[in-house]
Scaffold this active site. Structure first.
Site, PDB file in Angstrom:
ATOM      1  N   ARG A 148      34.928  36.405 118.863  1.00  0.00           N
ATOM      2  CA  ARG A 148      35.169  37.575 118.018  1.00  0.00           C
ATOM      3  C   ARG A 148      35.445  38.777 118.917  1.00  0.00           C
ATOM      4  O   ARG A 148      34.724  39.002 119.891  1.00  0.00           O
ATOM      5  CB  ARG A 148      33.932  37.822 117.148  1.00  0.00           C
ATOM      6  CG  ARG A 148      34.130  38.905 116.126  1.00  0.00           C
ATOM      7  CD  ARG A 148      32.865  39.155 115.343  1.00  0.00           C
ATOM      8  NE  ARG A 148      32.073  40.209 115.941  1.00  0.00           N
ATOM      9  CZ  ARG A 148      31.131  40.901 115.292  1.00  0.00           C
ATOM     10  NH1 ARG A 148      30.858  40.612 114.023  1.00  0.00           N
ATOM     11  NH2 ARG A 148      30.445  41.843 115.882  1.00  0.00           N
ATOM     12  N   TYR A 160      31.093  49.974 114.682  1.00  0.00           N
ATOM     13  CA  TYR A 160      30.427  48.707 114.454  1.00  0.00           C
ATOM     14  C   TYR A 160      30.874  47.668 115.492  1.00  0.00           C
ATOM     15  O   TYR A 160      32.061  47.566 115.772  1.00  0.00           O
ATOM     16  CB  TYR A 160      30.732  48.170 113.040  1.00  0.00           C
ATOM     17  CG  TYR A 160      30.361  46.731 112.960  1.00  0.00           C
ATOM     18  CD1 TYR A 160      29.027  46.372 112.814  1.00  0.00           C
ATOM     19  CD2 TYR A 160      31.302  45.731 113.168  1.00  0.00           C
ATOM     20  CE1 TYR A 160      28.646  45.046 112.858  1.00  0.00           C
ATOM     21  CE2 TYR A 160      30.936  44.406 113.207  1.00  0.00           C
ATOM     22  CZ  TYR A 160      29.606  44.069 113.048  1.00  0.00           C
ATOM     23  OH  TYR A 160      29.244  42.767 113.106  1.00  0.00           O
ATOM     24  N   ASP A 211      35.912  41.392 112.853  1.00  0.00           N
ATOM     25  CA  ASP A 211      35.086  41.815 111.705  1.00  0.00           C
ATOM     26  C   ASP A 211      35.438  43.257 111.346  1.00  0.00           C
ATOM     27  O   ASP A 211      35.268  44.166 112.162  1.00  0.00           O
ATOM     28  CB  ASP A 211      33.602  41.713 112.104  1.00  0.00           C
ATOM     29  CG  ASP A 211      32.659  41.895 110.927  1.00  0.00           C
ATOM     30  OD1 ASP A 211      33.134  42.245 109.819  1.00  0.00           O
ATOM     31  OD2 ASP A 211      31.438  41.689 111.111  1.00  0.00           O
ATOM     32  N   HIS A 213      34.045  44.795 108.777  1.00  0.00           N
ATOM     33  CA  HIS A 213      32.778  45.334 108.292  1.00  0.00           C
ATOM     34  C   HIS A 213      32.946  46.223 107.059  1.00  0.00           C
ATOM     35  O   HIS A 213      32.386  47.329 106.992  1.00  0.00           O
ATOM     36  CB  HIS A 213      32.030  46.062 109.422  1.00  0.00           C
ATOM     37  CG  HIS A 213      30.581  45.700 109.501  1.00  0.00           C
ATOM     38  ND1 HIS A 213      29.576  46.565 109.183  1.00  0.00           N
ATOM     39  CD2 HIS A 213      29.975  44.541 109.823  1.00  0.00           C
ATOM     40  CE1 HIS A 213      28.415  45.967 109.327  1.00  0.00           C
ATOM     41  NE2 HIS A 213      28.623  44.728 109.705  1.00  0.00           N
ATOM     42  N   GLU A 237      37.305  39.315 108.913  1.00  0.00           N
ATOM     43  CA  GLU A 237      36.055  39.243 108.146  1.00  0.00           C
ATOM     44  C   GLU A 237      35.778  40.539 107.382  1.00  0.00           C
ATOM     45  O   GLU A 237      36.025  41.628 107.907  1.00  0.00           O
ATOM     46  CB  GLU A 237      34.928  38.966 109.150  1.00  0.00           C
ATOM     47  CG  GLU A 237      33.561  38.960 108.548  1.00  0.00           C
ATOM     48  CD  GLU A 237      32.488  38.840 109.622  1.00  0.00           C
ATOM     49  OE1 GLU A 237      32.787  38.381 110.745  1.00  0.00           O
ATOM     50  OE2 GLU A 237      31.345  39.222 109.334  1.00  0.00           O
ATOM     51  N   GLU A 263      28.765  37.602 104.202  1.00  0.00           N
ATOM     52  CA  GLU A 263      27.457  37.598 104.869  1.00  0.00           C
ATOM     53  C   GLU A 263      26.392  38.309 104.040  1.00  0.00           C
ATOM     54  O   GLU A 263      25.207  38.052 104.207  1.00  0.00           O
ATOM     55  CB  GLU A 263      27.548  38.198 106.276  1.00  0.00           C
ATOM     56  CG  GLU A 263      27.859  39.685 106.291  1.00  0.00           C
ATOM     57  CD  GLU A 263      28.041  40.242 107.688  1.00  0.00           C
ATOM     58  OE1 GLU A 263      28.561  39.525 108.548  1.00  0.00           O
ATOM     59  OE2 GLU A 263      27.668  41.394 107.907  1.00  0.00           O
ATOM     60  N   ARG A 284      31.080  33.177 104.165  1.00  0.00           N
ATOM     61  CA  ARG A 284      30.138  33.535 105.236  1.00  0.00           C
ATOM     62  C   ARG A 284      28.673  33.497 104.809  1.00  0.00           C
ATOM     63  O   ARG A 284      27.801  33.893 105.569  1.00  0.00           O
ATOM     64  CB  ARG A 284      30.445  34.953 105.719  1.00  0.00           C
ATOM     65  CG  ARG A 284      31.819  35.127 106.276  1.00  0.00           C
ATOM     66  CD  ARG A 284      31.841  35.200 107.768  1.00  0.00           C
ATOM     67  NE  ARG A 284      30.962  36.200 108.323  1.00  0.00           N
ATOM     68  CZ  ARG A 284      30.159  35.986 109.371  1.00  0.00           C
ATOM     69  NH1 ARG A 284      30.084  34.803 109.926  1.00  0.00           N
ATOM     70  NH2 ARG A 284      29.425  36.963 109.854  1.00  0.00           N
ATOM     71  N   GLU A 340      28.746  31.422 113.346  1.00  0.00           N
ATOM     72  CA  GLU A 340      28.545  32.577 114.231  1.00  0.00           C
ATOM     73  C   GLU A 340      27.314  32.327 115.112  1.00  0.00           C
ATOM     74  O   GLU A 340      26.296  31.817 114.650  1.00  0.00           O
ATOM     75  CB  GLU A 340      28.327  33.837 113.394  1.00  0.00           C
ATOM     76  CG  GLU A 340      28.134  35.096 114.226  1.00  0.00           C
ATOM     77  CD  GLU A 340      27.978  36.353 113.367  1.00  0.00           C
ATOM     78  OE1 GLU A 340      27.670  36.218 112.166  1.00  0.00           O
ATOM     79  OE2 GLU A 340      28.166  37.452 113.911  1.00  0.00           O
ATOM     80  N   TRP A 403      29.298  51.185 105.928  1.00  0.00           N
ATOM     81  CA  TRP A 403      29.037  50.969 107.367  1.00  0.00           C
ATOM     82  C   TRP A 403      29.527  49.601 107.809  1.00  0.00           C
ATOM     83  O   TRP A 403      29.373  48.612 107.184  1.00  0.00           O
ATOM     84  CB  TRP A 403      27.543  51.075 107.709  1.00  0.00           C
ATOM     85  CG  TRP A 403      27.368  50.838 109.177  1.00  0.00           C
ATOM     86  CD1 TRP A 403      27.791  51.635 110.195  1.00  0.00           C
ATOM     87  CD2 TRP A 403      26.804  49.680 109.805  1.00  0.00           C
ATOM     88  NE1 TRP A 403      27.524  51.075 111.402  1.00  0.00           N
ATOM     89  CE2 TRP A 403      26.913  49.866 111.192  1.00  0.00           C
ATOM     90  CE3 TRP A 403      26.224  48.505 109.304  1.00  0.00           C
ATOM     91  CZ2 TRP A 403      26.470  48.912 112.108  1.00  0.00           C
ATOM     92  CZ3 TRP A 403      25.773  47.573 110.198  1.00  0.00           C
ATOM     93  CH2 TRP A 403      25.892  47.771 111.599  1.00  0.00           C
TER      94      TRP A 403
HETATM   95  C1  GCO Z   1      28.132  39.942 111.752  1.00  0.00           C
HETATM   96  C2  GCO Z   1      27.511  41.030 110.982  1.00  0.00           C
HETATM   97  C3  GCO Z   1      26.271  41.650 111.540  1.00  0.00           C
HETATM   98  C4  GCO Z   1      25.641  42.578 110.525  1.00  0.00           C
HETATM   99  C5  GCO Z   1      24.153  42.514 110.634  1.00  0.00           C
HETATM  100  C6  GCO Z   1      23.483  43.364 109.590  1.00  0.00           C
HETATM  101  O1  GCO Z   1      29.271  39.639 111.440  1.00  0.00           O
HETATM  102  O2  GCO Z   1      27.477  39.394 112.611  1.00  0.00           O
HETATM  103  O3  GCO Z   1      28.450  41.908 110.466  1.00  0.00           O
HETATM  104  O4  GCO Z   1      26.452  42.255 112.785  1.00  0.00           O
HETATM  105  O5  GCO Z   1      26.077  43.874 110.658  1.00  0.00           O
HETATM  106  O6  GCO Z   1      23.779  41.173 110.538  1.00  0.00           O
HETATM  107  O7  GCO Z   1      22.131  43.094 109.507  1.00  0.00           O
HETATM  108 MG    MG Z   2      30.051  40.602 109.808  1.00  0.00          MG
END
Ligand code: GCO
Ligand code: MG
Length: 403
Positions: A148, A160, A211, A213, A237, A263, A284, A340, A403
């Site tokens: 990633r 992030y 990602d 996010h 992602e 996720e 995810r 992951e 975020w």
């Molecule tokens: C990822 C995620 C994490 C989250 C975290 C929040 O793809 O691994 O986005 O980094 O931000 O798990 O608790």
């Molecule tokens: Mg993520």
């Protein structure tokens, strides 16, 4: 039958917070389940201690599906991250118990291995494109087949996925949320050159992931997907928030870059439309936040009908118990895609000794009976809970953003 005699919640903070459920039976066999919900840990601990554990005492630990249904339907208040993480912890611990009693690793109970190992992706990041690409080369040298890429955005102080430490990324960084500034315009300009440089340096025999996010609107995500198509990303992602699943139609209309999401999902209902309209390529959802092994198998079975593959979340806030459970699931599920893998620190690994291993870009859960993870309770007791939050995000004009 193995009767549940007691259960307790263990909260520990070996560098970060983890919540663990331990269920004991009169067979002298116990099981472990991860119940960690980053930034909201104690709510799950209380849900388990105050509301779930009293209902478990005396039950037959072998009746995994029935106990799942009992906790899900029986609470009246369904779904949500707190409820589903608590149910997941019970479910995971019960699979651990069943495996130990059978003398078999959990993946054997799930139908056995349908691959030799589990392909994982590592996290390469850096403040600049050069740093990120250099970091990605290290991952490639360690044998990773999937990496990633997250890079700092010129003009933004932080973003992030870019860590302070070279190899460990820990997003929950303060006892009250830090505030980050965000600009989608600046970000959108920065990703295509990252992928261009990464392909130049790493070649084409490695999967590259990214990602977003949840930060883009659907049309912006469509444009980014299109811009990245020449570099053949494995997935993009969390392109946009997914509460409104139909939003993904717009992204899909504009790009063939594969999409991953989920996720933060905690039930099959969070992804039903995404899957049945084939709006995504990878789901995810993972063990701890989506109702345990039992519910994740249901999601995967449904996804398989629509050619959607799995890509379980595996960040550091998911404990080694969740990681082990995910690996047993990954090894045995027909429509596995990728897992992951964000390594835990040595402190965390010492509290949770485990049988799973990494070699040449692949992981294996090991062949210990059950999940193959322990908790060193004496060591765990030395690390007191420390409140820690994820950051929040604002646009440059001060508006709150995702975020
Ligand atoms: C990822 C995620 C994490 C989250 C975290 C929040 O793809 O691994 O986005 O980094 O931000 O798990 O608790
Ligand atoms: Mg993520």
């Amino acid at each position: 039958m193995p009767r549940i005699t007691s259960a307790k919640v263990i909260v520990t903070c070996p560098g970060r917070n983890f919540v663990t459920l331990k269920i004991e039976t009169d067979d002298d066999v116990y099981g472990l389940g991860d119940a960690t919900l980053n930034g909201r840990e104690l709510s799950v601990a209380s849900y388990l201690t105050d509301h779930v554990i009293p209902c478990l005492i005396g039950r037959d630990a072998h009746r995994i599906e029935d106990i799942w249904q009992y906790l899900y339907k029986g609470a009246y208040w369904r779904r949500g991250p707190v409820t589903m993480s608590a149910i997941a912890a019970v479910d995971t611990a019960l699979w651990d118990i069943k495996g130990k009693i059978a003398g078999l690793p959990v993946y054997q109970l799930l139908g056995g291995a349908c691959r030799d190992g589990v392909m994982v992706y590592g996290h390469a990041n850096g403040k600049t494109i050069e740093e990120t690409v250099e970091n990605a080369l290290h991952y490639q040298q360690q044998g990773y087949k999937a990496i990633r890429l997250q890079s700092g955005v010129p003009g933004l102080a932080s973003t992030y996925g870019v860590s302070k430490d070279r190899y460990f990324y820990e997003p929950a960084d303060a006892d009250l949320p830090t505030e980050n500034l965000w600009s989608s315009e600046k970000y959108l300009r920065s990703v295509p050159p990252l992928f261009e440089k990464a392909r130049e340096a790493l070649g084409w025999d490695v999967h590259l992931l990214h990602d977003i996010h949840h930060r883009l609107t659907p049309i912006e995500a469509g444009r980014l997907g299109k811009d990245l198509e020449p570099y053949r990303p494995f997935w993009l992602e969390d392109a946009t928030p997914a509460e409104n699943q139909a939003n993904f139609r717009l992204i899909r209309q504009h790009t063939t870059s594969p999409l991953a999401v989920g996720e933060i999902f905690n039930s099959i209902w969070d992804c039903k439309q995404l899957i049945e309209e084939q709006l995504i390529d990878y789901i995810r959802a993972t063990v701890v936040h989506a109702g345990g092994i039992t519910h994740l198998r249901r999601i995967a079975g449904f996804a398989d009908l629509y050619n959607v593959r799995t890509g379980c979340h595996g960040a550091t806030d998911l404990s080694p118990i969740c990681m082990a459970a995910a690996l047993h699931f990954d090894l045995s599920v027909s429509n596995f895609g990728v897992q992951e893998y964000m390594r835990h620190t040595a402190e965390t690994d010492a509290v949770f000794p485990h049988a799973y291993s990494f070699a040449d870009g692949m992981m294996h859960p090991g062949d210990a009976p059950g999940l193959g993870v322990e908790i060193d309770e004496d060591l765990a007791a030395k690390y007191e809970y420390k409140r820690a939050y994820l950051p929040v995000n604002r646009l440059e004009d001060g508006s709150m953003w995702h975020w």
